[in-house]
Design an enzyme around this catalytic site. Structure first.
Site, short mmCIF file in Angstrom:
data_model
loop_
_atom_site.label_atom_id
_atom_site.label_comp_id
_atom_site.label_asym_id
_atom_site.label_seq_id
_atom_site.Cartn_x
_atom_site.Cartn_y
_atom_site.Cartn_z
N ASP A 1 -5.63 -3.63 -2.59
CA ASP A 1 -4.62 -3.24 -1.61
C ASP A 1 -3.96 -4.46 -0.95
O ASP A 1 -4.64 -5.33 -0.43
CB ASP A 1 -5.30 -2.37 -0.54
CG ASP A 1 -4.32 -1.62 0.34
OD1 ASP A 1 -3.36 -2.25 0.82
OD2 ASP A 1 -4.50 -0.41 0.53
N SER B 1 0.83 -1.20 0.00
CA SER B 1 0.00 0.00 0.00
C SER B 1 0.88 1.25 0.00
O SER B 1 1.71 1.41 -0.89
CB SER B 1 -0.95 -0.04 1.20
OG SER B 1 -1.97 0.92 1.08
#
Length: 313
Positions: free
Chosen positions: A183, A38
């Protein structure tokens, strides 16, 4: 002093990672291999391309995170556009702006694809929710018929940063089946073990972990579609802060307090960014005061402790 680094995801809290990097580089550490999830994937990609702490501080100080939240076409229509984005595109916002932002920075250093970097020097973590498994990029790309050296680094970062509900996922195809990529924090926010192997390491591999020590969180509204999505994502991503880290990983991990900020605080001001930066800087300074690589090797990477601590030598 060479070192590997694994950076945890944390959305907007990632500015704290820059503070920790600053302390490490001021103390003489140079990055050999880096990985990130991320927001940590943005940091890792820029470090792999040759950016250093002075440049990173300037980049993130000037960054307006709200620029990532841009809708296109009739998705900009109030209410109906948001509903369309979630129901049809599987996200409120396209992730194009993230890829564009990272891509422009990488191009300034002459980096476009993974082939422009030394082999294995960068790994990006994403989540394949179609199969419920972690993806390590570029290592897992051949499974989708993609040559790793030809794949854009910024696109891998975009995949890792696609916070569910907020950003539209990336689609990879394999054998006629669509794989939805989101993510990396969804499945593995902190793979500090990524550069470990069965050999005695020549240099340390550090983990950089964002830790929320704020026990009293404000209740989050969940009345509308947007507020419900925000509460859901915040709970999901911040849950990693409470996960147990085994001792062999804890001793080489820099735990950075995030001061109550969440992964989706897109409107951080300059003072808040400075606060997070200082938290990272101080956490790394405290870590280095007690860190001893040779002591770590004896305790966790020697043959007599191999079985006990989870390593095979």
């Amino acid at each position: 002093m060479r070192a590997d680094a694994v950076f945890e995801g944390g959305g907007m809290k990632g500015i704290a990672l820059i503070g920790a990097i600053t302390t490490m580089e001021v103390n003489g550490y140079q990055w050999e291999n880096v990985a990130g999830t991320s927001a940590g994937s943005i940091v890792a990609a820029l470090l792999a391309a040759g950016y250093r702490h002075q440049e990173l501080r300037k980049i993130f100080d000037n960054l307006n995170f709200l620029n990532f939240l841009k809708r296109k076409g009739w998705q900009r229509v109030p209410y109906a556009g948001a509903a369309y984005g979630l129901l049809v595109q599987k996200g409120l916002y396209p992730a194009d702006e993230i890829e564009k932002f990272v891509g422009e920075l990488l191009r300034k250093k002459g980096i476009l694809t993974f082939g422009d970097l030394p082999p294995s020097s960068l790994r990006i973590i994403a989540s394949d929710i179609s199969e419920g498994r972690m993806l390590v990029l570029p290592d897992d790309l051949p499974e989708f018929g993609i040559h790793p050296a030809s794949f854009p680094v910024a696109r891998a970062v975009r995949m890792s940063c696609s916070i569910p509900y907020f950003f539209q996922p990336y689609i990879l195809n394999r054998r006629g089946k669509q794989h939805v990529i989101v993510d990396g924090a969804l499945l593995s926010n902190f793979p500090v073990w990524l550069f470990d192997n069965n050999e005695r390491p020549l240099w340390p591999s550090f983990g950089f972990r964002l830790l929320d020590e704020n026990k009293k969180k404000k209740p989050q509204p969940t009345r509308g579609l947007y507020s419900f999505s925000k509460a859901l994502v915040t709970t999901m991503l911040d849950a990693h802060d409470r996960q147990y880290v085994k001792k062999a990983e804890e001793v080489r991990t820099i735990f950075i307090p995030t001061l109550g900020y969440t992964a989706i605080d897109f409107s951080l001001n300059s003072a808040q960014k400075d606060e997070l930066f200082e938290s990272g800087r101080k956490a790394a300074d405290q870590f280095l005061r007690q860190w001893d690589f040779n002591r770590y090797l004896v305790a966790y990477r020697s043959s007599k402790n191999a079985g006990k601590n989870g390593f095979l030598i």
